[in-house]
Design an enzyme around this catalytic site. Structure first.
Site, short mmCIF file in Angstrom:
data_model
loop_
_atom_site.label_atom_id
_atom_site.label_comp_id
_atom_site.label_asym_id
_atom_site.label_seq_id
_atom_site.Cartn_x
_atom_site.Cartn_y
_atom_site.Cartn_z
N LYS A 66 0.82 -17.53 9.65
CA LYS A 66 1.28 -16.14 9.69
C LYS A 66 0.33 -15.15 9.01
O LYS A 66 0.33 -13.97 9.35
CB LYS A 66 2.68 -16.03 9.08
CG LYS A 66 3.76 -16.64 9.94
CD LYS A 66 5.14 -16.35 9.38
CE LYS A 66 6.24 -16.87 10.29
NZ LYS A 66 7.59 -16.47 9.82
N ASP A 102 10.00 -10.58 11.70
CA ASP A 102 10.90 -11.22 10.73
C ASP A 102 11.63 -10.18 9.89
O ASP A 102 12.78 -10.40 9.49
CB ASP A 102 10.12 -12.15 9.80
CG ASP A 102 9.70 -13.45 10.48
OD1 ASP A 102 10.40 -13.88 11.42
OD2 ASP A 102 8.67 -14.02 10.08
N TYR A 213 19.75 -22.16 8.52
CA TYR A 213 20.86 -22.10 9.47
C TYR A 213 21.16 -23.45 10.13
O TYR A 213 22.00 -23.53 11.03
CB TYR A 213 20.59 -21.06 10.56
CG TYR A 213 19.29 -21.20 11.30
CD1 TYR A 213 19.14 -22.10 12.35
CD2 TYR A 213 18.19 -20.42 10.96
CE1 TYR A 213 17.95 -22.23 13.03
CE2 TYR A 213 16.99 -20.53 11.64
CZ TYR A 213 16.89 -21.44 12.68
OH TYR A 213 15.69 -21.56 13.35
#
Length: 275
Positions: A66, A102, A213
């Protein structure tokens, strides 16, 4: 001609991104194909050279690329520079742009839940934590602190954004109206039985945003619910960052009310109601 899209990372493992974007192409009748390309740090330069030659119409970027990928694009958006990381590459008039979706993914669930607070504590100091910092600043949270098991990394992140660094051992002493878990603790696998925060220190009125999650209910989110705190699911961060990626690539907005059950089914085996 079929437009090519994909995601790079290493190790890439199982990613839901192909499911989301290929479903989106089908949903809107777009001739596109999205694939997963496991790319090591040593292969990044060669991959980006091929990316420009093929050409690839859009790219998702995940760990560990990233920040490094920013050196291979033409323009990094203001948001990408502020976060110090990007996760989306797209073309505009022959120019290769890099964006960070994000931050949008982090902010939108909080806005939709009507969350507001004066003080927030971020657990973790990696890329997800950076997106959380930028998001909280954009939401106008006055006091933001970061903490992590590695004190030096937390101090470096705090220093980069002018925030407070809190000792990991003292994290429960910080008066956080919003607690953000940006660590992998609680994730399915060897960390699943763990929580990054003492459950007996959670309280009613607090908001816990667990970016993990999978599993659907983590130890942290279960502790928060028992304590009477509100819980925001990390799945929504993934969902909304993907929606913004798709918009940048195609100009179309994925219908969240259709996409969420698709993701719930893929992750948990049934289209469970929203937590």
């Amino acid at each position: 001609m079929t437009r090519q899209y994909g995601i790079i990372g290493h190790p890439l493992g199982h990613t839901l991104s192909p499911l989301v974007h290929n479903w989106g192409f089908s949903r809107f009748g777009i001739d596109g194909k999205y694939e997963a390309w496991d790319t090591s740090p040593e292969e990044l330069g060669a991959f980006m050279a091929r990316f420009r030659e093929r050409p690839v119409s859009g790219l998702s970027v995940t760990i560990p690329h990233k920040t490094a990928v920013m050196a291979f694009v033409d323009v990094v958006t203001d948001l990408g520079r502020e976060a110090g990381a990007v996760n989306t590459l797209y073309w505009r008039d022959g120019v290769l742009w890099a964006e960070n979706t994000d931050v949008e993914g982090f902010c939108r669930p909080l806005v939709e839940a009507g969350v507001s607070c004066d003080a927030a504590l971020i657990l973790g100091s990696g890329g997800a934590a950076r997106a959380a910092v930028v998001g909280l600043k954009r939401l106008g949270v006055r006091r933001i602190a970061v903490t992590g098991r590695t004190r030096g990394k937390a101090e470096a992140l705090a220093g980069a954004f002018g925030l407070e660094a809190v000792n990991w051992e003292a994290r429960a002493e910080f008066p956080a109206g919003l607690l953000v878990n940006a660590t992998p603790t609680g994730m399915a696998g060897r960390l699943e039985a763990l929580s990054p925060y003492p459950g007996d220190r959670l309280r009613p009125g607090q908001v816990v945003f667990d970016l993990v999650y999978n599993p659907r209910v983590t130890v942290l989110s279960a502790d928060a619910a028992r304590a009477g705190a509100a819980v925001v699911s990390g799945l929504d961060m993934f969902l909304y960052q993907a929606v913004e990626q798709f918009r940048l690539w195609t100009g179309r907005v994925l219908p969240v009310e259709e996409l969420r059950p698709l993701l719930m089914d893929a992750l948990y085996g049934k289209a469970a109601p929203r937590a």
